[in-house]
Scaffold this active site. Structure first.
Site, PDB file in Angstrom:
ATOM      1  N   GLU A  95       0.796  -0.975   0.051  1.00  0.00           N
ATOM      2  CA  GLU A  95      -0.045  -0.010  -0.026  1.00  0.00           C
ATOM      3  C   GLU A  95       1.073   1.175   0.085  1.00  0.00           C
ATOM      4  O   GLU A  95       1.970   1.176   0.707  1.00  0.00           O
ATOM      5  CB  GLU A  95      -0.878   0.035   1.257  1.00  0.00           C
ATOM      6  CG  GLU A  95      -1.944  -1.110   1.289  1.00  0.00           C
ATOM      7  CD  GLU A  95      -2.834  -1.185   2.326  1.00  0.00           C
ATOM      8  OE1 GLU A  95      -3.963  -1.567   2.228  1.00  0.00           O
ATOM      9  OE2 GLU A  95      -2.605  -0.453   3.438  1.00  0.00           O
ATOM     10  N   CYS A 334      -1.076   6.574   9.702  1.00  0.00           N
ATOM     11  CA  CYS A 334       0.078   5.853  10.401  1.00  0.00           C
ATOM     12  C   CYS A 334      -0.209   4.725  11.197  1.00  0.00           C
ATOM     13  O   CYS A 334      -1.099   4.666  12.185  1.00  0.00           O
ATOM     14  CB  CYS A 334       0.625   7.132  11.313  1.00  0.00           C
ATOM     15  SG  CYS A 334       2.327   6.623  11.782  1.00  0.00           S
TER      16      CYS A 334
END
Length: 361
Positions: A95, A334
């Site tokens: 990703e 994150c």
């Protein structure tokens, strides 16, 4: 036969030298390959003019413009974050995340911020990760394999089809310094023609691989390094980051993830302040992003984060920022990168965004 990415710099240079072809043609090939609107399967090497005749059969037999493909694209509800699910040649997935910023909305030292709209690309360097940080979804995958330098660069190509990229951060899947050779080669491609990204706008995030940190400073001078600290004392750090090791703290940015009741007390802020007050660092406080209902961690509330920041700033005079949460609804925030379909949660668009690359300007 497995084909190589044309952006695997070492591979194409070796093959050209073996065939007696001048490597000076390589930047031209990269330029034409990067601006082509054809996908990797339909791109024809004859579209590149003026190459030596020996170059064309070599390119057809050994190289592809893109060895990876954009499998899926997800956009956050606030339209500032996009997550790319990229399928590699071996069938694995990684990703990458595009984060869009408009600095005109914020202030810097009381003045309007320069720069205007721009995008930062968060890049993966490995399939999975062997570091095993307990707060990171990628760690649950374990380590699968390293990406080649070409596969790393191809993430930039896929992203530029969606948004112009000004900054690159190696904060996606994997520990970049555990894939050192490919990382360095990919950055050199990105900072050379035709991409011409400034090293000042590239950041490598690491848990702290000491020998590689020292080597990186010599191999890629001017590059930004972000150290994943996440705790003010080593015993807490090792609890949440099993691979934590000692490393020098004279770095540009210290990343610190805020875990409710684990490392976000005022005591921890004072411990961190005392640890860092003699160093020229920026502390980036990162609100923990949920990685599933089974997670043992919770997000620190805004008041605890604010108090933590005020202690570091007010008492220890340490420049401290708070990371804006982006892309939670597409599992692109994150610590959330793992090869799973995104959930359907939505996030509210609020506040002014600060591009973390601005910390280094």
């Amino acid at each position: 036969m497995t084909m190589k990415s044309i952006f695997d710099a070492r591979e194409i240079k070796v093959e050209f030298e073996k065939a007696g072809i001048n490597p000076s043609f390589i930047p031209l090939i990269w330029k034409q390959a990067s601006i082509s609107h054809n996908d990797g399967e339909n791109f024809e090497w004859e579209q590149i003019p003026s190459l030596p005749s020996a170059a064309y059969p070599l390119l057809y037999s050994k190289f592809k413009r893109l060895t990876s493909s954009l499998h899926s694209l997800f956009h956050s509800s606030d339209h500032v974050t996009s997550k790319l699910l990229i399928k590699l040649q071996n069938g694995a997935f990684v990703e990458a995340v595009i984060m869009r910023y408009d600095t005109r909305l914020g202030k810097y030292n009381g003045k309007p911020r320069p720069g205007g709209p721009r995008s930062t690309l968060c890049i993966s360097s490995q399939v999975g990760c062997k570091m095993g940080c307990k707060f990171c979804a990628t760690g649950t995958m374990g380590f699968k394999n390293n990406l080649s330098s070409g596969e790393i660069v191809e993430q930039l190509l896929h992203a530029t089809r969606i948004s112009p990229i000004r900054n690159v951060v190696f904060m996606g899947m994997g520990e970049p310094l555990n894939n050192y050779a490919a990382l360095v080669e990919a950055v050199r491609v990105m900072t050379g023609p035709p991409f011409q990204l400034s090293p000042k706008r590239i950041t490598v995030s690491t848990v702290g691989i000491v020998h590689a940190i020292n080597k990186l400073h010599n191999d890629l001078p001017g590059l930004n390094l972000a150290v994943s600290l996440h705790a003010p004392v080593q015993d807490i750090r090792c609890q949440i980051m099993p691979a934590a090791r000692a490393f020098p703290l004279q770095k540009i940015m210290i990343e610190y993830i805020m875990l409710d009741g684990v490392n976000d007390d005022e005591l921890h802020a004072h411990q961190l302040g005392k640890l860092l007050e003699t160093f020229q660092v920026v502390v980036n406080l990162i609100p923990f992003n949920p990685i599933g209902t089974s997670s043992q961690f919770r997000t620190s509330n805004e008041q605890r984060v604010s108090t933590f920041q005020k202690i570091l700033r007010g008492i220890y005079k340490i420049r401290t920022t708070v990371r804006k949460e982006m892309g939670q609804d597409i599992s692109g925030a994150c610590g959330q990168l793992v090869v799973n379909p995104p959930d359907k949660r939505s996030i509210e668009s609020s506040g002014h965004l600060t591009d973390i690359e601005d910390l280094h300007l």
